[in-house]
Design an enzyme around this catalytic site. Structure first.
Site, short mmCIF file in Angstrom:
data_model
loop_
_atom_site.label_atom_id
_atom_site.label_comp_id
_atom_site.label_asym_id
_atom_site.label_seq_id
_atom_site.Cartn_x
_atom_site.Cartn_y
_atom_site.Cartn_z
CG HIS A 108 -1.94 -0.99 1.33
ND1 HIS A 108 -2.08 -1.84 2.40
CD2 HIS A 108 -2.93 -1.34 0.46
CE1 HIS A 108 -3.10 -2.65 2.20
NE2 HIS A 108 -3.63 -2.38 1.03
CE LYS A 118 -13.97 -6.40 2.66
NZ LYS A 118 -13.25 -5.50 1.76
NE ARG A 120 -1.82 -7.06 -4.30
CZ ARG A 120 -2.55 -7.59 -3.35
NH1 ARG A 120 -2.05 -7.75 -2.16
NH2 ARG A 120 -3.79 -7.98 -3.57
CB SER A 153 -4.16 -6.73 4.58
OG SER A 153 -3.80 -5.47 4.08
#
Ligand code: PNS
Length: 163
Positions: free
Chosen positions: A17, A41, A94, A132
């Site tokens: 990030h 979430k 990515r 993450s």
């Protein structure tokens, strides 16, 4: 002023990030890092904790604090962009695995508001595989993530996971 909104869950922010944020600051005068506040979430860190870690990371990076705002949002991202008078959504890419999800999201956001454009920046290749969720799993299982996340995040992961 050119403003980009950099949205995400950031649970927690990783070096992947930060490489996007650094790239965003080359392209835009101001970047608003916007943490999604979504109770559905399940997150390891609260929204407040995530925002604090991002603020600490911005300081660690030595970025101009006037050019980075850290905020949170609920609801539709395009509505938040409108509220902030921003017409650009910044996202990172990515490996190719990101592409389909990002394409879907960019097209949905364009459908919702065609005045808002999504701009992609490639993550630094050193962090292509840093996500993450994986960082949390490795940290939980006692692995070393200190090369993958900012210093303040590594510290908080250790204290959160009791290591
Ligand atoms: O880091 P993430 O979890 O991949 O980020 C996803 C995020 C926060 C950018 C996305 O879930 C989002 O924008 N949510 C807000 C709700 C919304 O606007 N949905 C419609 C577009 S998909």
């Amino acid at each position: 002023m050119s403003i980009a909104i950099y949205p995400g869950s950031f649970d927690p922010i990783t070096n992947g990030h930060t490489s996007i944020l650094t790239g965003g600051l080359v392209a835009f005068e101001k970047v608003v890092v916007a943490v999604l506040d979504n109770e559905r979430k399940k997150a390891l860190f609260s929204v407040e904790e995530r925002m604090e870690m991002i603020r600490e990371t911005v300081l660690e990076l030595g970025a101009d604090p006037d050019r980075v705002e850290v905020d949170c949002f609920e609801g539709l991202l395009v509505d938040y962009c409108r509220k902030k008078n921003a017409r650009v959504i910044l996202r990172g890419l990515r490996a190719v695995a990101d592409f389909e999800y990002e394409l879907q999201m960019a097209n949905m956001n364009r459908h919702l508001n065609e005045d808002i454009e999504t701009v992609f920046i490639m993550a630094n290749d050193a962090y292509f595989y840093v996500a993450s969720n994986m960082v949390k799993e490795v940290a939980r299982l006692g692995g070393d993530v200190s090369q993958l996340v900012p210093e303040s995040v590594a510290r908080r992961l250790r204290s959160k996971l009791g290591r």
